[in-house]
Scaffold this motif. Structure first.
Motif, PDB file in Angstrom:
ATOM      1  N   GLY A  40      39.184 104.272  49.757  1.00 45.53           N
ATOM      2  CA  GLY A  40      39.047 102.991  50.457  1.00 45.53           C
ATOM      3  C   GLY A  40      39.131 101.820  49.489  1.00 45.53           C
ATOM      4  N   ARG A  41      38.513 101.974  48.332  1.00 49.84           N
ATOM      5  CA  ARG A  41      38.608 100.905  47.327  1.00 49.84           C
ATOM      6  C   ARG A  41      40.070 100.704  46.930  1.00 49.84           C
ATOM      7  NH1 ARG A  41      34.017  99.926  43.489  1.00 49.84           N
ATOM      8  NH2 ARG A  41      34.179 102.055  42.724  1.00 49.84           N
ATOM      9  N   GLY A  42      40.783 101.792  46.763  1.00 47.74           N
ATOM     10  CA  GLY A  42      42.199 101.688  46.422  1.00 47.74           C
ATOM     11  C   GLY A  42      42.992 100.992  47.525  1.00 47.74           C
ATOM     12  N   ASP A 169      37.861 107.924  36.321  1.00 48.01           N
ATOM     13  CA  ASP A 169      36.689 107.047  36.263  1.00 48.01           C
ATOM     14  C   ASP A 169      36.565 106.490  34.839  1.00 48.01           C
ATOM     15  OD1 ASP A 169      33.811 108.110  35.001  1.00 48.01           O
ATOM     16  OD2 ASP A 169      35.360 109.641  35.250  1.00 48.01           O
ATOM     17  N   GLY A 170      35.858 105.365  34.767  1.00 52.14           N
ATOM     18  CA  GLY A 170      35.817 104.599  33.528  1.00 52.14           C
ATOM     19  C   GLY A 170      35.287 105.344  32.311  1.00 52.14           C
ATOM     20  N   ASP A 171      34.239 106.142  32.517  1.00 51.60           N
ATOM     21  CA  ASP A 171      33.628 106.825  31.370  1.00 51.60           C
ATOM     22  C   ASP A 171      34.596 107.800  30.714  1.00 51.60           C
ATOM     23  OD1 ASP A 171      31.350 105.573  31.928  1.00 51.60           O
ATOM     24  OD2 ASP A 171      30.265 107.324  32.714  1.00 51.60           O
ATOM     25  N   SER A 192      39.217  97.742  37.418  1.00 52.90           N
ATOM     26  CA  SER A 192      38.351  98.902  37.167  1.00 52.90           C
ATOM     27  C   SER A 192      38.227  99.108  35.667  1.00 52.90           C
ATOM     28  CB  SER A 192      38.921 100.160  37.825  1.00 52.90           C
ATOM     29  OG  SER A 192      40.008 100.654  37.082  1.00 52.90           O
ATOM     30  N   ARG A 193      37.170  99.795  35.284  1.00 48.62           N
ATOM     31  CA  ARG A 193      36.982 100.044  33.845  1.00 48.62           C
ATOM     32  C   ARG A 193      38.138 100.885  33.302  1.00 48.62           C
ATOM     33  NH1 ARG A 193      31.735 102.963  33.370  1.00 48.62           N
ATOM     34  NH2 ARG A 193      32.495 103.802  35.329  1.00 48.62           N
ATOM     35  N   SER A 194      38.607 101.852  34.095  1.00 52.49           N
ATOM     36  CA  SER A 194      39.745 102.675  33.626  1.00 52.49           C
ATOM     37  C   SER A 194      40.965 101.807  33.409  1.00 52.49           C
ATOM     38  CB  SER A 194      40.113 103.736  34.651  1.00 52.49           C
ATOM     39  OG  SER A 194      38.995 104.434  35.053  1.00 52.49           O
ATOM     40  N   ALA A 195      41.263 100.949  34.411  1.00 56.56           N
ATOM     41  CA  ALA A 195      42.460 100.108  34.302  1.00 56.56           C
ATOM     42  C   ALA A 195      42.386  99.227  33.059  1.00 56.56           C
ATOM     43  CB  ALA A 195      42.606  99.251  35.557  1.00 56.56           C
ATOM     44  N   GLU A 205      50.018 102.192  44.039  1.00 56.58           N
ATOM     45  CA  GLU A 205      49.510 103.314  44.813  1.00 56.58           C
ATOM     46  C   GLU A 205      50.071 104.602  44.205  1.00 56.58           C
ATOM     47  OE1 GLU A 205      48.927 106.339  47.410  1.00 56.58           O
ATOM     48  OE2 GLU A 205      50.958 105.554  47.291  1.00 56.58           O
ATOM     49  N   LEU A 206      49.212 105.613  44.128  1.00 58.01           N
ATOM     50  CA  LEU A 206      49.575 106.842  43.415  1.00 58.01           C
ATOM     51  C   LEU A 206      50.926 107.427  43.819  1.00 58.01           C
ATOM     52  CD1 LEU A 206      48.764 109.289  41.596  1.00 58.01           C
ATOM     53  CD2 LEU A 206      47.695 110.259  43.627  1.00 58.01           C
ATOM     54  N   SER A 207      51.168 107.595  45.116  1.00 61.17           N
ATOM     55  CA  SER A 207      52.414 108.260  45.527  1.00 61.17           C
ATOM     56  C   SER A 207      53.622 107.370  45.229  1.00 61.17           C
ATOM     57  CB  SER A 207      52.376 108.669  47.000  1.00 61.17           C
ATOM     58  OG  SER A 207      52.217 107.545  47.811  1.00 61.17           O
TER      59      SER A 207
END
Ligand code: ATP
Length: 249
Positions: A40-42, A169-171, A192-195, A205-207
């Motif tokens: 949903g966040r995506g 995830d960020g960690d 996001s922390r990852s981004a 979007e992934l696909s």
């Protein structure tokens, strides 16, 4: 699949199809309880970028691919959401790059690992693709991470020099960067922390991102690492698009 999700002319077809894939993934036991929240966040961020591949995402996808092609030991990391949404294209990418795919999940349980590994095996058989899939017998840990989510394969993630981590995830992203790897993230949230922490972030979007990477590979044209690529500049371009979009409307 319900009527709307089965109709490719419906304006929300792509989005409904992804939701349907997640429902199927949940039924197979592949997803964590929070999987739909992450999705949903995506989706929310996808609206903000106009549900399309931005030029910045194209540039990032090309650089990510170039780094995977240049790497001596590339690996593709896959979690429950990625397996449910895009197993086929992850397998196609693994086959095209001749590199392993490693199942690496945040909430690791034997049942979820089994469900994801079986799904990948099923899809690889259906597509007649011969891709090494790891994750079944971890023999190493990602330094700096605690608990089951740190588990990985020495021959896979641990010794890789470039790693594609969609929806990370960020960690974990931070821990992989600290190991000195090229960390290539696909994430719709540029904040996001990852981004923020990755070496290259494809805000798409992934696909769409995977389809784009595969068609780039299929062109057969040389895909070279851009020495002037600037992660923060590319990421900021996306943020600017989002901010300006609000002003224009
Ligand atoms: P971080 O820890 O990096 O700050 P987070 O806590 O949001 O981020 P997760 O909860 O693991 O991390 O969320 C996964 C990320 O994946 C979210 O940032 C979300 O925007 C993104 N995402 C979800 N679905 C998709 C998708 N289909 N395509 C691309 N990105 C997606």
């Amino acid at each position: 699949m319900d009527e709307i999700a089965a109709d490719p002319t419906h304006p929300r077809y792509a989005s409904l199809l992804m939701r349907h894939r997640l429902e199927q993934g949940a039924k197979k036991g592949m997803l964590a309880d929070s999987a739909l929240i992450a999705h949903g966040r995506g989706e929310a961020f996808d609206y903000l970028i106009g549900e399309r591949t931005l030029p910045a995402a194209e540039q990032a996808a090309r650089q990510a691919l170039a780094l995977l092609l240049r790497a001596e030991r590339p690996v593709l990391s896959i979690n429950g959401n990625v397996a449910a949404l895009a197993a086929d294209d992850m397998l196609r990418l693994g086959a095209a790059l001749n590199c392993p795919i490693e199942v690496n999940i945040f909430y690791r349980t034997p049942e979820r690992m089994k469900a994801i590994l079986s799904h990948l095996e099923e899809r690889a058989d259906a597509l007649h693709l011969d891709v090494e899939v790891l994750g079944h017998a971890p023999d190493a840990v990602i330094p700096g991470l605690k608990g089951p989510r740190a588990k990985c394969h020495r021959q896979g993630i641990l010794e890789s020099d470039a790693i594609l981590v969609p929806l990370e995830d960020g960690d974990r992203c931070k821990a992989l960067v600290a190991m000195g790897k090229d960390v290539l993230v696909i994430d719709l949230n540029p904040l996001s922390r990852s981004a923020q922490q990755a070496s290259v972030t494809v805000v798409d979007e992934l696909s769409r991102a995977l389809a784009n990477m595969l068609s780039l590979l299929n062109t057969g044209e040389p895909i070279a690492v851009d020495p002037d690529y600037d992660h923060s500049v590319v990421l900021n371009e996306v943020v600017q698009t989002i901010v300006q979009g609000f002003v224009e409307q």
